[in-house]
Design an enzyme around this catalytic site. Structure first.
Site, PDB file in Angstrom:
ATOM      1  N   LYS A 258      33.927  61.326  54.168  1.00 44.15           N
ATOM      2  CA  LYS A 258      34.069  59.672  53.729  1.00 44.15           C
ATOM      3  C   LYS A 258      35.228  59.256  54.375  1.00 44.15           C
ATOM      4  O   LYS A 258      35.489  58.143  55.095  1.00 44.15           O
ATOM      5  CB  LYS A 258      33.813  59.514  52.663  1.00 44.15           C
ATOM      6  CG  LYS A 258      34.353  58.375  51.861  1.00 44.15           C
ATOM      7  CD  LYS A 258      33.450  57.141  52.511  1.00 44.15           C
ATOM      8  CE  LYS A 258      33.871  55.940  52.354  1.00 44.15           C
ATOM      9  NZ  LYS A 258      32.952  54.872  52.444  1.00 44.15           N
TER      10      LYS A 258
ATOM     11  N   CYS B  79      39.094  49.362  51.952  1.00 44.78           N
ATOM     12  CA  CYS B  79      38.330  50.804  52.480  1.00 44.78           C
ATOM     13  C   CYS B  79      39.129  51.253  53.365  1.00 44.78           C
ATOM     14  O   CYS B  79      40.084  52.141  53.443  1.00 44.78           O
ATOM     15  CB  CYS B  79      37.157  50.623  52.917  1.00 44.78           C
ATOM     16  SG  CYS B  79      36.081  49.724  51.637  1.00 44.78           S
TER      17      CYS B  79
HETATM   18  N1  SAJ Z   1      38.577  45.007  62.323  1.00 42.23           N
HETATM   19  C1  SAJ Z   1      39.365  44.714  63.412  1.00 42.23           C
HETATM   20  N2  SAJ Z   1      38.649  45.217  64.653  1.00 42.23           N
HETATM   21  C2  SAJ Z   1      37.559  45.726  64.732  1.00 42.23           C
HETATM   22  C3  SAJ Z   1      36.853  45.828  63.583  1.00 42.23           C
HETATM   23  C4  SAJ Z   1      37.353  45.411  62.363  1.00 42.23           C
HETATM   24  O1  SAJ Z   1      40.513  44.067  63.362  1.00 42.23           O
HETATM   25  O2  SAJ Z   1      37.125  45.722  66.049  1.00 42.23           O
HETATM   26  C5  SAJ Z   1      39.183  44.674  60.865  1.00 42.23           C
HETATM   27  C6  SAJ Z   1      38.358  43.711  60.259  1.00 42.23           C
HETATM   28  O3  SAJ Z   1      38.840  42.277  60.578  1.00 42.23           O
HETATM   29  C7  SAJ Z   1      38.696  44.013  58.801  1.00 42.23           C
HETATM   30  C8  SAJ Z   1      38.890  45.752  58.841  1.00 42.23           C
HETATM   31  O4  SAJ Z   1      38.882  46.025  60.232  1.00 42.23           O
HETATM   32  O5  SAJ Z   1      40.161  43.546  58.474  1.00 42.23           O
HETATM   33  C9  SAJ Z   1      37.977  46.441  58.342  1.00 42.23           C
HETATM   34  O6  SAJ Z   1      36.569  45.772  58.445  1.00 42.23           O
HETATM   35  P1  SAJ Z   1      35.075  46.459  58.710  1.00 42.23           P
HETATM   36  O7  SAJ Z   1      33.980  45.513  59.143  1.00 42.23           O
HETATM   37  O8  SAJ Z   1      35.549  47.432  60.005  1.00 42.23           O
HETATM   38  O9  SAJ Z   1      34.819  47.549  57.617  1.00 42.23           O
HETATM   39  P2  SAJ Z   1      34.730  47.131  55.969  1.00 42.23           P
HETATM   40  O10 SAJ Z   1      36.056  47.393  55.402  1.00 42.23           O
HETATM   41  O11 SAJ Z   1      34.035  45.925  55.725  1.00 42.23           O
HETATM   42  O12 SAJ Z   1      33.852  48.494  55.602  1.00 42.23           O
HETATM   43  C10 SAJ Z   1      34.022  49.857  55.995  1.00 42.23           C
HETATM   44  C11 SAJ Z   1      32.687  50.429  56.860  1.00 42.23           C
HETATM   45  N3  SAJ Z   1      33.313  51.931  57.313  1.00 42.23           N
HETATM   46  C12 SAJ Z   1      33.059  51.941  58.712  1.00 42.23           C
HETATM   47  O13 SAJ Z   1      32.414  51.283  59.642  1.00 42.23           O
HETATM   48  C13 SAJ Z   1      33.400  53.363  59.061  1.00 42.23           C
HETATM   49  C14 SAJ Z   1      31.752  50.887  55.798  1.00 42.23           C
HETATM   50  O14 SAJ Z   1      30.680  51.390  56.319  1.00 42.23           O
HETATM   51  C15 SAJ Z   1      32.168  51.540  54.453  1.00 42.23           C
HETATM   52  O15 SAJ Z   1      31.140  51.801  53.461  1.00 42.23           O
HETATM   53  C16 SAJ Z   1      33.310  50.798  53.854  1.00 42.23           C
HETATM   54  O16 SAJ Z   1      34.474  50.601  54.926  1.00 42.23           O
HETATM   55  C17 SAJ Z   1      33.787  51.421  52.674  1.00 42.23           C
HETATM   56  O17 SAJ Z   1      33.364  50.839  51.354  1.00 42.23           O
HETATM   57  O18 SAJ Z   1      34.368  52.478  52.856  1.00 42.23           O
END
Ligand code: SAJ
Length: 416
Positions: A213, A267
């Site tokens: 995880k 997360c």
């Molecule tokens: N972000 C960027 N650039 C990108 C992608 C994301 O700057 O190209 C930023 C987003 O704006 C945000 C952050 O990263 O601030 C996180 O967003 P996210 O959409 O990547 O992820 P979360 O936090 O909503 O959900 C993640 C997911 N993990 C993965 O994709 C590996 C989800 O599957 C997990 O269940 C969740 O964390 C969790 O609960 O751990």
């Protein structure tokens, strides 16, 4: 019928309780919050999640799901409580396991032997073992593996993986990693998850499941850090980073993520620290990635300050407060901290905060005399400097003429 107790009725626990009830289990949800318990018992949601409302209402109406504050007796316990990080004695980031420990102490007196206790909360390596130790310290008459003829309690870790906003779909379709403290515990947990999960259920030991995880979220964090570092390099070299990434991604084995104002949410900005604190000397890249992403908000603030440097009392429109596009979630949001910090660092400026997904100004902005919470048209019309912090659909669809004559800092590359 199996009786299942889900401890923690938040973003993960409540959907899990609801899908288990839908699959035929008799489910009791436990939460310390009155608000959550009362909402669930009325068949209502304490927070917004698409598609969850109907399932909770139906399960409660059929008597399959109810909520309370005390932990009841059950065949299966699923622990889905928060694991935030806190500063340890030497100032390091450490996981705060107090919610898991409290859940374990609530479960301990109810056990008679042969129950299954599953930890779902994202946790540092060794936490499932620690949870078992907390329970067995309270109940030395029980054991993990039948030692000295003592009745067995089975312990497993099955980390959640769902994406907020898509929880009801992903909870059913995503594959799951299930790690047992014993192989038997993993098999018993698989039987529970198989009642609602259509994805693959892969068994391993608890420590590997914990690391799986954390690795998933650290992988994403490191890849976002790469994009964020590129964006800063490109500013220095006068190269458009968005075009650069698009071009590099034409390569069949390159897939660079998107830069932004930093990484938020509960997360990805948190979990990599659990790896760093478990192996500080070894986790060099993961640690650096965290620092790169955490330093991005200060860089954005510096760019806005430079854009406004020659104005005596600038008006700054800050577009977006949420941690990612098209959600109302402000947890660990870099956009929110940038907005607050701009107002604090530039007391002579007026900061117009915009967040189309919420109706009331968030508490975090209270007390700043030079911040107003307004709609985006008002903000842009009044602004000297426009800083785009979240790529919400409203901002992507914006009439670009509104930006004529404005100094623009676009941290998401949507107006390039
Ligand atoms: N972000 C960027 N650039 C990108 C992608 C994301 O700057 O190209 C930023 C987003 O704006 C945000 C952050 O990263 O601030 C996180 O967003 P996210 O959409 O990547 O992820 P979360 O936090 O909503 O959900 C993640 C997911 N993990 C993965 O994709 C590996 C989800 O599957 C997990 O269940 C969740 O964390 C969790 O609960 O751990």
């Amino acid at each position: 019928m199996t009786s299942i107790c889900v401890v923690g009725l938040g973003y993960i626990g409540l959907p899990t309780a609801a899908v288990l009830a839908r699959a035929g289990a008799d489910v009791v949800g436990v939460d310390v919050s009155d608000r959550h318990v009362n909402a669930v018992n009325r068949g209502e949601l304490p927070f917004v999640e698409a598609g969850l409302g109907e399932v909770v209402a139906d399960a409660v109406a059929r008597g399959r799901l109810r909520a309370q504050q005390e932990t009841p007796r059950a065949d299966v316990y699923i622990v889905a409580v928060p694991t935030p990080f806190k500063r340890g004695p030497s100032g390091d980031h450490e996981a705060d396991l107090s919610y898991i420990e409290a859940a374990a102490r609530g479960i301990a007196p109810q056990l008679v032997g042969d129950e299954l206790v599953v930890l779902e909360s994202t946790s540092p390596p060794g936490t499932t073992e620690h949870m078992a130790e907390v329970i067995l310290t309270e109940r030395p008459d029980l054991s993990v593996d039948g030692t000295a003829g003592r009745p067995v309690v089975h312990f497993a870790h099955c980390p959640e993986r769902v994406l907020p906003g898509r929880i009801m779909t992903e909870m059913v379709s995503n594959s799951r990693v299930i790690g047992g403290l014993t192989p038997r515990a993993a098999e018993l947990a698989r039987d529970v998850y198989a009642t609602f999960c259509e994805g693959e259920l892969r068994l391993t030991d608890a420590r590997t499941a914990e690391m799986a995880k954390l690795t998933e979220n650290a992988f994403r964090d490191v890849n976002i850090a790469f994009a964020n570092e590129l964006s800063i390099i490109c500013e220095k070299l006068d190269v458009n980073v968005w075009e650069l990434i698009e071009l590099a991604n034409l390569h069949p084995r390159v897939n660079i993520l998107q830069p932004g104002p930093g990484v938020g949410g509960h997360c990805i900005a948190v979990d990599p620290w659990f790896i760093v604190s478990a192996a500080p000397e070894q986790a060099r890249l993961i640690h650096t990635a965290r620092n790169v992403n955490d330093s991005k908000p200060a860089h954005v603030i510096q760019r806005v300050r430079e854009a406004a440097a020659d104005l005596a009392s600038p008006t700054i429109a800050a577009l977006g407060l949420a941690f990612k596009p098209d959600v109302d979630d402000l947890r660990e949001s870099p956009a929110l901290s940038i907005t607050r910090e701009l107002a604090a660092q530039l007391p002579e400026a007026k900061v117009l905060a915009v967040e189309p997904n919420i109706t009331e100004p968030p508490e975090a902005l209270n007390g700043a005399p030079n911040i107003a919470f307004v709609d985006y048209r008002t903000a842009i019309a009044a602004a000297d400097v426009v800083v785009l912090l979240v790529d919400h659909r409203e901002f992507k669809a914006l009439d670009r003429n509104l930006l004529d004559g404005k100094r623009v800092v676009d941290t998401r590359g949507i107006w390039r």
